[in-house]
Design an enzyme around this catalytic site. Sequence first.
Site, PDB file in Angstrom:
ATOM      1  N   ASP A   1      -6.564   2.279   3.957  1.00 42.26           N
ATOM      2  CA  ASP A   1      -5.394   1.405   4.061  1.00 42.26           C
ATOM      3  C   ASP A   1      -4.960   0.872   2.691  1.00 42.26           C
ATOM      4  O   ASP A   1      -5.621   1.124   1.669  1.00 42.26           O
ATOM      5  CB  ASP A   1      -5.759   0.248   5.021  1.00 42.26           C
TER       6      ASP A   1
ATOM      7  N   GLU B   1      -0.692   4.333   3.482  1.00 43.81           N
ATOM      8  CA  GLU B   1      -0.018   3.583   2.431  1.00 43.81           C
ATOM      9  C   GLU B   1       1.399   3.235   2.861  1.00 43.81           C
ATOM     10  O   GLU B   1       2.174   2.686   2.071  1.00 43.81           O
ATOM     11  CB  GLU B   1      -0.145   4.416   1.150  1.00 43.81           C
ATOM     12  N   TRP B   2       1.721   3.570   4.128  1.00 45.96           N
ATOM     13  CA  TRP B   2       2.960   3.178   4.817  1.00 45.96           C
ATOM     14  C   TRP B   2       4.226   3.795   4.221  1.00 45.96           C
ATOM     15  O   TRP B   2       5.336   3.339   4.493  1.00 45.96           O
ATOM     16  CB  TRP B   2       3.104   1.646   4.856  1.00 45.96           C
ATOM     17  N   GLY B   3       4.065   4.784   3.343  1.00 47.34           N
ATOM     18  CA  GLY B   3       5.245   5.427   2.767  1.00 47.34           C
ATOM     19  C   GLY B   3       5.852   4.666   1.601  1.00 47.34           C
ATOM     20  O   GLY B   3       6.902   5.057   1.085  1.00 47.34           O
TER      21      GLY B   3
ATOM     22  N   ASN C   1       5.110   4.368  -1.578  1.00 47.06           N
ATOM     23  CA  ASN C   1       5.216   5.059  -2.871  1.00 47.06           C
ATOM     24  C   ASN C   1       5.442   6.554  -2.687  1.00 47.06           C
ATOM     25  O   ASN C   1       4.913   7.369  -3.442  1.00 47.06           O
ATOM     26  CB  ASN C   1       3.956   4.818  -3.707  1.00 47.06           C
TER      27      ASN C   1
ATOM     28  N   ASP D   1       3.714   0.092  10.449  1.00 43.78           N
ATOM     29  CA  ASP D   1       2.977   0.288  11.701  1.00 43.78           C
ATOM     30  C   ASP D   1       3.896   0.522  12.896  1.00 43.78           C
ATOM     31  O   ASP D   1       4.971  -0.076  13.004  1.00 43.78           O
ATOM     32  CB  ASP D   1       2.119  -0.947  11.994  1.00 43.78           C
TER      33      ASP D   1
END
Length: 412
Positions: free
Chosen positions: A173, A206-208, A210, A228
């Site tokens: 995460d 990394e949730w997009g 970067n 999420d």
Amino acid sequence: MTGAVFTVRQIFALGVATALLLAIPATGQEAAAAQVAAPPSASAGAAKMLARTPPMGWNSWNKFACNIDEEIIRRTADAMVTSGMRDAGYEYVVIDDCWHGTRDADGFITADPKRFPSGIKALADYVHSKGLKFGIYSDAGRKTCGGRPGSQGYEYQDALTYARWGVDYLKYDWCNTGTRNAEEAYTLMSDALRSTGRDIVFSLCEWGNNKPWLWSPKVGHLWRTTGDITDKWEGKHDYSWGVLNIVDMNEPLWPYAGPGHWNDPDMLEVGNGGLTDTQYRSHFSLWAIMAAPLIAGNDISTMNEATKAILLNKEIIAVNQDALGVQGRRIWKEGDREIWMKPLTGGRRALLLFNRGNAPAVIGFDWEQLNYPPKLRTRIRDLWLHKNLPARAQSYSATVAPHASHMLVLEP
Ligand code: GLA
């Protein structure tokens, strides 16, 4: 001239067959897939490519969040077997955040002694004894999103610990990472995992933020493309997104997915109660056609028949797991009506007719949209009805109920 003497009839038959094969132009996606599927580079190792198809399994977070313990994980592993999930391809049982205790005097991470009194190694052994693989969670920061110890500064030590425990999958995460560079942080853990010599699927979470799709294929096997998911059809809810919003963020990234490296639009909410069964069928169909990892996020040990019928739809799973390894994309949209297409092995196409609207809608397509010659006679299989529709050429259309999906496989 000897040998190749054919009668007119044979030449005609051969000609038709060859013409049919030659007449199916590859889509851009299929051409791209042919390149991606070429022998992997030395670093990937031809025989060793992990996650050749999108990973499948279960993760504790969507249903249990931090309320986990070893009993839940064991019960889930049992249910993965008895429900048929394992045999349908769901392989990894992944404990998400909040399994951690503290670091010991030498810096080794330990499990929460109240929730996991038998320790993680015993739990991994149990999961393995069921013919399943075992996954765990950490974070590239000093603390996880749930405030437990993160791996920053302990990357090699944690990787070693995971390998000793028998971990097969790490979700990593991005909370509490401050000004860390994402590519560097994930590469460090990737190198640490590789140095253990154990096959560990590396899931970047990394949730997009970067654009991980640009640099992750050489770092890990799947990367989150969005924030999420939440168990809602649509909209932004605190830090999370509904199913439709996630779909729209993940769809344009289709060129970046392929064998060994997948876009991850987050885990499934199927069976968690926030959507209708029709919406869950669409959620599952969309994840399948997007070649998304299929990580169930419900309570497997208590799921009802409707949920089972969705998660265990083997024809839809086969689309997701197709060896060509191409992420499907939206090929047409008009208002609430959408058509999605995923090229499959053998010149087949998976089609999704998706109605986002609140009224029934007629949705149709022509063979040209699929790069099929118009006259090509094609078998059609409906994957939710589990039945063959009459073979046809030229075009196809159907009336799709509100929020529903028809999922088809066309086979010339
Ligand atoms: C983040 C991740 C989630 C989950 C939680 C755990 O929000 O994106 O998938 O792992 O952390 O705290």
